[in-house]
Design a protein around this motif. Structure first.
Motif, short mmCIF file in Angstrom:
data_model
loop_
_atom_site.label_atom_id
_atom_site.label_comp_id
_atom_site.label_asym_id
_atom_site.label_seq_id
_atom_site.Cartn_x
_atom_site.Cartn_y
_atom_site.Cartn_z
N LEU A 78 0.81 -1.21 0.00
CA LEU A 78 0.00 0.00 0.00
C LEU A 78 0.85 1.27 0.00
N GLY A 79 2.07 1.18 0.55
CA GLY A 79 2.93 2.36 0.62
C GLY A 79 2.69 3.18 1.87
N CYS A 80 2.43 2.52 2.99
CA CYS A 80 2.22 3.23 4.25
C CYS A 80 2.80 2.39 5.38
N ASN A 81 2.62 2.85 6.61
CA ASN A 81 3.21 2.20 7.77
C ASN A 81 2.14 1.90 8.82
N PRO A 82 2.42 0.97 9.73
CA PRO A 82 1.47 0.71 10.82
C PRO A 82 1.15 2.00 11.58
N GLY A 83 -0.12 2.22 11.84
CA GLY A 83 -0.56 3.44 12.50
C GLY A 83 -1.06 4.49 11.54
N ASP A 84 -0.80 4.32 10.24
CA ASP A 84 -1.32 5.25 9.24
C ASP A 84 -2.79 4.98 8.98
N THR A 85 -3.45 5.96 8.39
CA THR A 85 -4.86 5.82 8.05
C THR A 85 -5.00 5.22 6.66
N ILE A 86 -5.92 4.27 6.53
CA ILE A 86 -6.22 3.69 5.22
C ILE A 86 -7.70 3.92 4.92
N ILE A 87 -8.05 3.83 3.65
CA ILE A 87 -9.44 3.99 3.21
C ILE A 87 -9.95 2.64 2.71
N CYS A 88 -11.07 2.20 3.28
CA CYS A 88 -11.72 0.95 2.87
C CYS A 88 -12.94 1.29 2.03
N GLU A 89 -13.09 0.62 0.90
CA GLU A 89 -14.19 0.92 -0.03
C GLU A 89 -14.98 -0.34 -0.35
N ALA A 90 -16.30 -0.15 -0.51
CA ALA A 90 -17.18 -1.25 -0.92
C ALA A 90 -18.35 -0.68 -1.70
N PRO A 91 -18.80 -1.37 -2.76
CA PRO A 91 -19.95 -0.88 -3.54
C PRO A 91 -21.27 -1.24 -2.88
N VAL A 92 -22.20 -0.30 -2.90
CA VAL A 92 -23.54 -0.52 -2.33
C VAL A 92 -24.57 -0.14 -3.38
N LYS A 93 -25.57 -1.00 -3.55
CA LYS A 93 -26.57 -0.77 -4.59
C LYS A 93 -27.42 0.45 -4.26
N GLU A 94 -27.57 1.32 -5.24
CA GLU A 94 -28.42 2.51 -5.12
C GLU A 94 -29.54 2.39 -6.14
N LYS A 95 -30.77 2.26 -5.67
CA LYS A 95 -31.92 2.00 -6.53
C LYS A 95 -31.65 0.69 -7.27
N GLU A 96 -31.96 0.65 -8.56
CA GLU A 96 -31.74 -0.57 -9.34
C GLU A 96 -30.79 -0.34 -10.51
N ALA A 97 -30.39 0.91 -10.72
CA ALA A 97 -29.65 1.23 -11.93
C ALA A 97 -28.14 1.06 -11.78
N TYR A 98 -27.61 1.33 -10.61
CA TYR A 98 -26.16 1.32 -10.46
C TYR A 98 -25.79 1.22 -8.98
N PHE A 99 -24.50 1.18 -8.75
CA PHE A 99 -23.98 1.13 -7.38
C PHE A 99 -23.28 2.45 -7.06
#
Length: 321
Positions: free
Chosen positions: A152-173
């Motif tokens: 990732l290019g960081c060190n223990p104690g650094d902040t990371i960003i976690c991402e996940a897709p969630v369905k919005e209506k029926e057309a897309y995420f």
């Protein structure tokens, strides 16, 4: 790009392995032909329902790359993505495996952050969600394997960003994101968890190897229920409640602002030193011949900011190489 409800269900696609990743740029990719890419846009969600999980859909998002050699019902998918959504390589080789693709809608803030992050350089990792141990819950932290930090290019104690897709209506995420401080999941911690995991749903800890039949699997990320809920990983189905957000994949990258802020003190010192050095150098006399006195100091100040900033950018980018 405007997405219509017609893009909600593009049908199923035969899974093939990716071959050329030159346009990946640190992200995971799927390759489709022009007809499909026009419906998906630049980012898509890959969805698969493992045979052992009748009510659960595993999803991950990735970049969409054009490949005109493919047919309308074919998609090339990275190995990490295939593992993440529970497709055993042996199964893919023995029979045709199909996945669904959906458009991923990024907000203008997501797009700006994406471009800003690319400036400083980053690399994504796909990790398998596991429950945190008791000492780590309700502290806004997670644990990942030690080798993940170098990637990732960081060190223990650094902040990371976690991402996940969630369905919005029926057309897309849409994209759900949370920030967590990352600490090391030791080898002993991971081995202890593996001993306590079981290959059934009605248990506290679930074995990805036993349930998804994927081996070797992607690395783990240990997070508490608050984080799993914030990412939309816990579904309302009976099976989803039993899993409690475990086994789902998430994409992780380093948080650039956190790294920049850590360099802020040294950045300020470099600005001061560069400014003082420039005012005492021949550059100052040269600029003084062509510019008014006040403009000279503005030019020197801009130079003093640009050079240290360039150094910080190069340093942070090099961490992700």
């Amino acid at each position: 790009m405007k997405l219509s409800t017609e893009a909600a269900d593009l049908g199923e696609f035969e899974v093939l392995p990716t071959e050329n990743r030159e346009e990946a740029h640190g992200d995971y990719i799927v390759c489709v032909n022009g007809n499909v890419k026009r419906k998906l846009g630049n980012f898509a969600v890959v969805e698969y329902s493992p045979a052992t999980l009748s009510e659960t859909k595993l999803r991950i998002h990735c970049r969409v790359i054009l490949d005109e050699d493919l047919m309308d019902n074919q998609v090339k998918v990275d190995q990490s993505i295939r593992n993440a959504i529970g497709i055993p390589e042996e199964e893919r080789r023995e029979k045709i495996v199909k996945v669904k693709l959906y458009p991923l809608k990024l907000s203008w803030i997501d797009k700006i952050c994406y471009i800003f992050s690319k400036l400083f350089g980053w690399r994504y990792l796909v990790l398998r969600v596991c429950k945190s141990d008791i000492p780590d819950i309700e502290k806004n932290v997670c644990r990942i394997p030690v080798e993940a930090f170098d990637i990732l290019g960081c060190n223990p104690g650094d902040t990371i960003i976690c991402e996940a897709p969630v369905k919005e209506k029926e057309a897309y995420f849409k994209l759900k994101k949370i920030k967590l401080k990352a600490y090391t999941a030791t080898k002993e911690m991971i081995e202890d968890r593996e001993k306590r995991e079981e290959s059934k749903l009605n248990t506290r800890y679930h074995s990805a190897k036993g349930i998804l039949k994927v081996s070797p699997d992607i690395p783990r990320i240990f997070m508490d229920k608050h984080a799993r809920t914030a990412l939309g990983l816990i579904s309302d189905t009976h099976e989803g409640k039993l899993l409690d957000g475990e086994l789902h994949p998430v994409k992780v990258r380093r948080e650039i602002l956190n790294l920049v802020s850590k360099e802020f003190v040294s950045f300020g010192i470099m600005i001061l030193l560069t400014f003082l050095s420039a005012t005492a150098s021949p550059v100052f006399e040269l600029l003084n011949e062509y510019l008014d006195g006040f403009l000279v100091y503005i030019a020197i100040f801009m130079l003093s900011v640009f050079l240290p900033l360039l150094f910080v950018v190069v340093k942070i980018r090099s961490m992700a190489k």
